[in-house]
Design an enzyme around this catalytic site. Structure first.
Site, mmCIF file in Angstrom:
data_model
loop_
_atom_site.group_PDB
_atom_site.id
_atom_site.type_symbol
_atom_site.label_atom_id
_atom_site.label_comp_id
_atom_site.label_asym_id
_atom_site.label_seq_id
_atom_site.Cartn_x
_atom_site.Cartn_y
_atom_site.Cartn_z
ATOM 1 N N HIS A 46 73.703 32.355 26.455
ATOM 2 C CA HIS A 46 74.771 32.981 24.962
ATOM 3 C C HIS A 46 74.151 33.637 24.156
ATOM 4 O O HIS A 46 75.073 34.211 23.597
ATOM 5 C CB HIS A 46 75.628 31.698 25.152
ATOM 6 C CG HIS A 46 74.818 31.690 23.483
ATOM 7 N ND1 HIS A 46 74.380 29.956 24.115
ATOM 8 C CD2 HIS A 46 75.260 31.296 22.409
ATOM 9 C CE1 HIS A 46 73.921 29.391 22.819
ATOM 10 N NE2 HIS A 46 73.907 30.267 21.724
ATOM 11 N N ASP A 100 73.496 26.903 30.236
ATOM 12 C CA ASP A 100 72.691 28.088 29.218
ATOM 13 C C ASP A 100 71.368 28.264 29.284
ATOM 14 O O ASP A 100 70.528 27.372 28.219
ATOM 15 C CB ASP A 100 73.230 27.517 27.815
ATOM 16 C CG ASP A 100 73.294 28.559 26.143
ATOM 17 O OD1 ASP A 100 73.740 29.801 27.080
ATOM 18 O OD2 ASP A 100 73.308 28.116 25.304
ATOM 19 N N GLY A 199 72.117 30.096 15.070
ATOM 20 C CA GLY A 199 70.977 31.212 14.337
ATOM 21 C C GLY A 199 69.383 30.747 15.736
ATOM 22 O O GLY A 199 68.591 31.304 15.689
ATOM 23 N N SER A 201 70.064 28.870 18.361
ATOM 24 C CA SER A 201 70.264 28.662 19.505
ATOM 25 C C SER A 201 68.637 29.957 20.411
ATOM 26 O O SER A 201 68.355 30.950 19.606
ATOM 27 C CB SER A 201 71.416 29.460 20.069
ATOM 28 O OG SER A 201 72.736 29.422 19.869
#
Ligand code: 4AZ
Length: 256
Positions: A46, A100, A199, A201
């Site tokens: 993502h 993801d 942030g 991620s």
């Protein structure tokens, strides 16, 4: 990172900072990542909302970075990006970032990518069947927000401790119900005081097994940050050993 402490990159030397260059040439921090071999960084799908249209030339990766807005050329290593591979099964139709996971290939300089140093090291992938035991101590690291809803990110790399939560618990109605697929796991502090946040991620969740640290999770999502009954959700890296191997030619079975 919410509720953690400032960390040195030397204690998380696989942490990568992924930047994106805007049309006005501004270098904007996009996501964290983990260095899994000299030329490959594992991160979240993502982080690349344009998917296969993503322009690799706009991205850069910095390894060995302590402060987001300061440059220390004596320890940092900066690379262009050669390729971004987003998992074919990535989808956010249910709003839960299934699969993801993405790989970023660093552009070698004079034939080499990352050079090992005190600030830059690879992290080991866990063997495919290595189970993640609920309750074991794990650590997360990133440059993300220190509180949900703040408009600014952390200036420095921060770390926090979280424990994996059993799937059946995280799938209970008062947690996330059926949002949690087999490609995810949840982790939190028993007192909900520490968590990943916006942030962070793409960054690492590492846990110690048999006296070695392994990258078990990619920071993926959560409903807010450090909220009661709302653990952080992580991509389950052990589901992707074969995918990673296929795409990069690495083997996590060989004792690395
Ligand atoms: C995010 O937006 C994000 N509390 C990452 C992790 C968590 C929440 C949000 C987990 O990148």
């Amino acid at each position: 990172i919410v509720g953690g402490t400032v960390a040195t990159v030397e204690s998380h030397p696989w942490v990568a900072a992924i930047f994106w260059r805007s049309k006005s040439k501004e270098k904007i921090f996009r996501c964290g990542g983990s260095l899994i071999s000299a030329c490959w960084v594992l991160t979240a799908a993502h982080c690349f909302p344009d998917g296969s249209h993503t322009k690799v030339n706009r991205f850069s990766v910095i390894l060995g970075k302590n402060a987001l807005n300061e440059t220390d050329p004596t320890v940092e290593q900066t690379f262009g990006v050669e390729e971004i591979i987003i998992h074919e099964g990535y989808d956010n139709i249910e709003g839960n970032f299934n699969n993801d996971i993405a790989l970023v290939k660093l552009r070698a300089k004079h034939g080499t990518c990352a050079k090992e140093s005190n600030s830059v090291k690879t992290v080991c992938l866990p063997p495919p069947h290595q189970s993640l035991v609920p309750g074991v101590p794990c650590e997360i690291a990133g440059y993300g927000k220190e509180k949900y809803g703040l408009w600014y990110r952390s200036q420095y790399l921060r770390e926090a401790q979280v424990n994996p939560i059993a799937d059946y618990v995280c799938r209970q109605k008062d947690y996330y119900g059926n949002m949690i697929t087999d490609n995810m796991f949840c982790a939190a502090r028993p007192d909900w005081s520490q968590d990943a946040c916006e942030g962070d991620s793409g960054g690492p969740l590492v846990c110690e097994t048999d006296n070695r640290l392994f990258l078990f999770g990619v920071i993926s999502w959560g409903d807010g940050c450090a909220r009661e009954l709302r653990p952080g959700v992580y991509t389950r890296v052990t589901n992707y050993n074969q995918w990673i191997e296929e795409k990069t030619g690495l083997s996590s079975i060989a004792a690395g």
